[in-house]
Design a protein around this motif. Structure first.
Motif, mmCIF file in Angstrom:
data_model
loop_
_atom_site.group_PDB
_atom_site.id
_atom_site.type_symbol
_atom_site.label_atom_id
_atom_site.label_comp_id
_atom_site.label_asym_id
_atom_site.label_seq_id
_atom_site.Cartn_x
_atom_site.Cartn_y
_atom_site.Cartn_z
ATOM 1 N N GLU A 42 152.581 51.744 -15.817
ATOM 2 C CA GLU A 42 151.985 51.917 -17.108
ATOM 3 C C GLU A 42 151.538 50.840 -17.804
ATOM 4 N N TYR A 43 151.481 49.446 -17.151
ATOM 5 C CA TYR A 43 150.800 48.379 -17.674
ATOM 6 C C TYR A 43 149.432 48.279 -17.295
ATOM 7 N N HIS A 44 148.634 48.455 -18.202
ATOM 8 C CA HIS A 44 147.018 48.269 -17.856
ATOM 9 C C HIS A 44 146.260 47.301 -18.653
ATOM 10 N N ILE A 45 145.639 46.573 -17.689
ATOM 11 C CA ILE A 45 144.872 45.418 -18.031
ATOM 12 C C ILE A 45 143.346 45.479 -17.522
ATOM 13 N N ILE A 46 142.342 45.312 -18.136
ATOM 14 C CA ILE A 46 140.997 45.102 -17.882
ATOM 15 C C ILE A 46 140.376 43.993 -18.322
ATOM 16 N N GLY A 47 139.700 43.075 -17.654
ATOM 17 C CA GLY A 47 138.990 41.875 -18.148
ATOM 18 C C GLY A 47 139.024 40.968 -17.243
ATOM 19 N N LEU A 48 140.249 40.630 -16.639
ATOM 20 C CA LEU A 48 140.461 39.592 -15.663
ATOM 21 C C LEU A 48 141.484 40.130 -14.377
ATOM 22 N N ASN A 49 141.442 39.160 -13.446
ATOM 23 C CA ASN A 49 142.564 39.466 -12.262
ATOM 24 C C ASN A 49 143.952 39.358 -12.859
ATOM 25 N N THR A 50 144.820 40.022 -12.364
ATOM 26 C CA THR A 50 146.168 40.041 -12.613
ATOM 27 C C THR A 50 147.120 40.259 -11.566
ATOM 28 N N ASN A 51 148.404 40.017 -11.619
ATOM 29 C CA ASN A 51 149.263 40.077 -10.370
ATOM 30 C C ASN A 51 150.085 41.500 -10.432
ATOM 31 N N ILE A 52 149.702 42.357 -11.263
ATOM 32 C CA ILE A 52 150.242 43.667 -11.537
ATOM 33 C C ILE A 52 150.595 44.463 -10.273
ATOM 34 N N GLY A 53 149.479 44.678 -9.747
ATOM 35 C CA GLY A 53 149.330 45.243 -8.458
ATOM 36 C C GLY A 53 150.478 44.671 -7.223
ATOM 37 N N PHE A 54 150.360 43.150 -7.432
ATOM 38 C CA PHE A 54 151.207 42.712 -6.344
ATOM 39 C C PHE A 54 152.765 42.830 -6.786
ATOM 40 N N LEU A 55 153.009 42.641 -8.044
ATOM 41 C CA LEU A 55 154.390 43.089 -8.553
ATOM 42 C C LEU A 55 154.813 44.338 -8.104
ATOM 43 N N LYS A 56 153.926 45.377 -7.960
ATOM 44 C CA LYS A 56 154.188 46.786 -7.791
ATOM 45 C C LYS A 56 154.584 46.480 -6.126
ATOM 46 N N ARG A 57 153.866 46.159 -5.439
ATOM 47 C CA ARG A 57 154.294 46.064 -4.160
ATOM 48 C C ARG A 57 155.450 45.420 -3.674
ATOM 49 N N LEU A 58 155.719 44.237 -4.347
ATOM 50 C CA LEU A 58 156.815 43.432 -4.210
ATOM 51 C C LEU A 58 158.093 44.382 -4.546
ATOM 52 N N SER A 59 158.127 44.975 -5.682
ATOM 53 C CA SER A 59 159.067 45.667 -6.188
ATOM 54 C C SER A 59 159.375 46.999 -5.298
ATOM 55 N N SER A 60 158.582 47.325 -4.546
ATOM 56 C CA SER A 60 158.698 48.635 -3.461
ATOM 57 C C SER A 60 159.008 48.119 -2.328
ATOM 58 N N HIS A 61 158.983 46.778 -2.131
ATOM 59 C CA HIS A 61 159.191 46.347 -0.507
ATOM 60 C C HIS A 61 160.612 46.591 -0.164
ATOM 61 N N PRO A 62 160.972 47.277 1.228
ATOM 62 C CA PRO A 62 162.226 47.540 1.540
ATOM 63 C C PRO A 62 163.058 46.558 1.518
ATOM 64 N N SER A 63 162.923 45.517 1.873
ATOM 65 C CA SER A 63 163.848 44.160 1.747
ATOM 66 C C SER A 63 164.050 43.892 0.163
ATOM 67 N N PHE A 64 163.242 43.898 -0.710
ATOM 68 C CA PHE A 64 163.566 43.799 -2.064
ATOM 69 C C PHE A 64 164.295 44.874 -2.754
ATOM 70 N N GLU A 65 164.178 46.074 -2.212
ATOM 71 C CA GLU A 65 164.864 47.066 -2.474
ATOM 72 C C GLU A 65 166.390 46.922 -2.102
ATOM 73 N N LYS A 66 166.543 46.303 -1.044
ATOM 74 C CA LYS A 66 168.234 45.719 -0.415
ATOM 75 C C LYS A 66 168.566 44.817 -0.965
ATOM 76 N N GLY A 67 167.739 44.005 -1.661
ATOM 77 C CA GLY A 67 168.243 42.945 -2.550
ATOM 78 C C GLY A 67 168.266 41.692 -1.513
ATOM 79 N N GLU A 68 167.612 41.950 -0.397
ATOM 80 C CA GLU A 68 167.674 40.731 0.678
ATOM 81 C C GLU A 68 166.332 39.854 0.351
ATOM 82 N N VAL A 69 166.849 39.000 -0.945
ATOM 83 C CA VAL A 69 165.668 38.001 -1.539
ATOM 84 C C VAL A 69 166.305 36.629 -0.986
ATOM 85 N N GLU A 70 165.223 35.798 -1.044
ATOM 86 C CA GLU A 70 165.254 34.310 -0.601
ATOM 87 C C GLU A 70 163.972 33.705 -1.201
ATOM 88 N N THR A 71 164.122 32.425 -1.296
ATOM 89 C CA THR A 71 162.707 31.792 -1.892
ATOM 90 C C THR A 71 161.747 31.891 -0.841
#
Length: 695
Positions: free
Chosen positions: A438-467
């Motif tokens: 629901e976060y919509h921005i027009i006019g410049l590049n943003t990382n919203i699409g990247f954040l969607k892919r990251l938060s949907s990643h199977p490893s992230f869903e499992k909490g398998e996070v690291e630096t």
């Protein structure tokens, strides 16, 4: 090198900082505070101050004169040119404004002067309350090598490493060999990932050290480096601490900030996934010991590196409120800015450790103006369109910008922080993904699409996070966007058709012809259905869409890639730029479609598509709205009855136009405000040109 000067008395660690634990003098309540910052953190502090009845004072550079934090404050003062070193870093100017405005206290936010010990001292000298720790604590924790010595003495686990004064290459090579590769080279006075280099092999050490030293000298004016053991697959877990002036200190649990790019955080969560209660208690106790070791006062964050085996090591202490503090507020149900104000007034902490508990789970996603496909290169530009999910008690949009604002080259490119809370991690993560949609921005590049892919990643869903999460999963996280699908093409086409109908209705309303039957019949053909072909272009790819409208049952038939798709129950909601319709057997509800200049932007199912609008549809201009008034035919402006900024009512005359020897009254189709009047008196106007924009 920092002199520790510590002794053990009755099992209590005492340093030369312990004088800050004595009973503080009685200070009157703060009634006016100056926020020595900008953007979302300035707005955040103002929200709590206003809630507590505290007057707020803003400072702003020339670049920020129309910014949100300026309009939110009770008073605002210009302090200099856009460059931070000539405005937000001018402590003398800020203190001058504080005294001039009658502010008793200065809240530094984060960044800029928040960890500047000299500024803290200057505030005290001028009789102003610095809402932060004593300058001695800032100095002690400002040096990575000195802070490590303090932590060792306080019994806080520290990562093996060399923090000595000798900086010759022979010494650094000898110490790195003792530690064992891989090692991490860090600037002694570093921060934000600057001056940081990972060295895997001994033969690469010299190059890594020299590179780190150059960057450290350029960024901090100090080329000294330290060498530490580099942990493989570590996590970055930080503990929120809070201390008052009466010797009380608590921790408000942890935040996991492991997922980073360029050594900078991009998404955080609280509590940390897969952290046992026992480990949580150990890390919390170590963080409190670290704070007490330097006589800490106020909000601070102790950052640890957490190894895969459960061992953890002190990294550094941030002597300020953190960017990601909202997720701690969400899970503890506390207002940390309110705690800061109380501590600054010499009150005791609102709660003790036994009173604090974790409630649910929270995520914070940092929305940046940047291009993930170009190594997250920061960007600038105008927020031509900005719409967000609706804030509530479990969803916060922490921002300092509005639609139409510029992301400036002078400051950090963060647009906002999207913060969500729910009862557990799985629900909170689902909530985050829905909010990003629901976060919509027009006019410049943003990382919203990247954040969607990251938060949907199977490893992230499992909490398998690291630096190293992003580099490890780079291939799946950086995948290119797929072309718009057939349903999306239908929705885009439908958006143009419905908007064209709406514009025809607006023209009829402006000409006072709303009772004409011809103004109420759109896409009508005698004894036949309406047909046309819509010709889109998406990134140089042509998309031709034949469409037929059946006026008997109000349905559309689109042909996409040779396949017929029936669309029914089509509705346009001009108020929020959305359409709803049954496309085939799928119902799409409130799909955002925004025309900007010659392009149509479609936000659908987490994707953002941009299509070039066909020439036979009237292109919208930057900022055009539903209230745009179009010229019904070629003519001349004979009278202008309103001016930019006027508040007008629906049906109110805006201007007079002469066409075909007749005078036409152009009226406002909505209640609103006149945003622009592009044409002057007696100017000739072509057909279907925007005469006025009412918003």
């Amino acid at each position: 090198m920092f002199s520790l000067n510590s002794v053990i008395k009755n099992g209590y660690f005492v340093t030369k900082y312990s004088r800050y634990y004595s009973t503080a003098s009685n200070i009157k309540p703060i009634t006016k505070v100056l926020i020595a910052n900008r953007g979302e953190i300035a707005c955040r502090v103002m929200q709590t101050a206003k809630k507590k009845g505290v007057k707020t004072v803003a400072v702003f550079s020339e670049a920020d004169k129309n910014s949100l934090h300026v309009t939110m404050a009770d008073e605002s003062y210009h302090i200099g040119p856009p460059a931070a070193k000539e405005s937000y870093l001018r402590g003398d100017k800020i203190i001058e404004v504080a005294k001039r405005s009658g502010a008793q206290a200065i809240h530094p936010g984060y960044g800029f002067l928040s960890e500047n010990a000299d500024f803290a001292d200057l505030c005290e000298k001028e009789g102003l309350i610095f809402i932060g720790p004593p300058s001695s604590a800032i100095k002690a924790m400002g040096s990575k090598s000195a802070s490590k010595d303090i932590m060792i003495a306080a019994g806080v686990p520290t990562i093996p490493g060399y923090h000595g004064e000798a900086q010759d290459m022979a010494t650094l090579k000898r110490e790195a060999a003792k530690i064992g590769y891989p090692v991490l080279i860090k600037a002694v006075m570093g921060g934000g990932g600057k001056g940081m280099r990972i060295v895997e092999r001994e033969e690469d050490l010299e190059q890594g050290v020299e590179s780190s030293q150059r960057e450290a000298a350029a960024s901090f004016g100090d080329s000294r480096v330290l060498v530490e053991k580099y942990l493989v697959h570590p996590r970055h877990v930080e503990i929120q601490v809070f201390a008052d002036k009466h010797g009380n200190c608590v921790h408000l649990f942890e935040r996991d900030c492991s997922v980073q790019r360029r050594h900078q955080k991009i998404i955080e969560e609280a509590p940390a996934p897969h952290l046992s209660p026992e480990l949580r208690q150990k890390m919390g106790s170590a963080a409190v010991a670290a704070a007490k070791a330097v006589g800490y006062v106020g909000a601070g964050t102790v950052e640890f590196i957490l190894s895969q085996d459960g061992s953890f090591y002190f990294m550094e202490m941030n002597t300020r409120l953190q960017v990601e503090h909202p997720i701690t507020e969400m899970i503890t149900k506390q207002d940390l800015v309110e705690w800061q104000l109380k501590v600054a007034e010499s009150q005791t902490l609102p709660l003790q450790q036994s009173d604090l508990a974790i409630h649910g789970h929270a995520f914070e996603a940092r929305i940046y103006a940047e291009n993930p496909d170009s190594d997250f290169l920061p960007g600038t530009g105008k927020l031509v369109h900005l719409s967000t999910p609706t804030p509530n008690s479990t969803l916060r949009v922490e921002t300092g910008v509005r639609q139409g604002d510029e992301v400036s080259v002078y400051y950090d490119p963060m647009i906002a922080k999207l913060v969500v809370w729910d009862q557990d991690r799985e629900k909170a993560l689902r909530y985050l993904r829905n909010a990003l949609d629901e976060y919509h921005i027009i006019g410049l590049n943003t990382n919203i699409g990247f954040l969607k892919r990251l938060s949907s990643h199977p490893s992230f869903e499992k909490g398998e996070v690291e630096t190293g999460f992003i580099p490890i999963h780079k291939e799946s996280l950086m995948r290119p966007q797929e072309p718009i699908n057939a349903d999306g093409v239908c929705l885009a086409s439908l958006s143009l058709l419905l908007r064209e109908n709406q514009e025809q209705s607006n023209i009829a309303a402006a000409q006072d012809q709303t009772n004409s039957p011809w103004s109420q019949i759109t896409n009508f053909r005698v004894n036949s259905n309406f047909s046309r072909t819509i010709k889109f272009v998406q990134k140089d790819q042509k998309i031709d869409v034949p469409v037929t409208f059946n006026h008997r049952d109000n349905t559309y038939t689109f042909v996409v890639d040779g396949k017929k798709i029936l669309v029914r129950d089509a509705k346009l909601n001009p108020a929020n730029d959305t359409i709803s319709a049954h496309v085939g057997d799928v119902f799409y509800n409130n799909v955002k479609t925004v025309p900007v200049k010659n392009y149509l932007h479609i936000f659908n199912q987490g994707n953002h598509y941009e299509l070039e609008i066909p020439a036979d549809f009237t292109p919208k201009g930057d900022g055009d709205a539903v209230g745009s008034l179009l010229s019904p035919m070629p003519g001349k402006i004979t009278k202008i009855l309103a001016k930019v900024g006027d508040v007008v009512k629906k049906g109110q005359p805006i201007l007079l136009m002469e066409a075909m020897k007749m005078e036409h009254t152009i009226r406002s189709p909505i209640d609103g405000k006149v945003e622009s009047l592009p044409y002057d008196l007696n100017e000739i106007v072509e057909e279907k040109k925007v005469l006025a924009v009412i918003v």
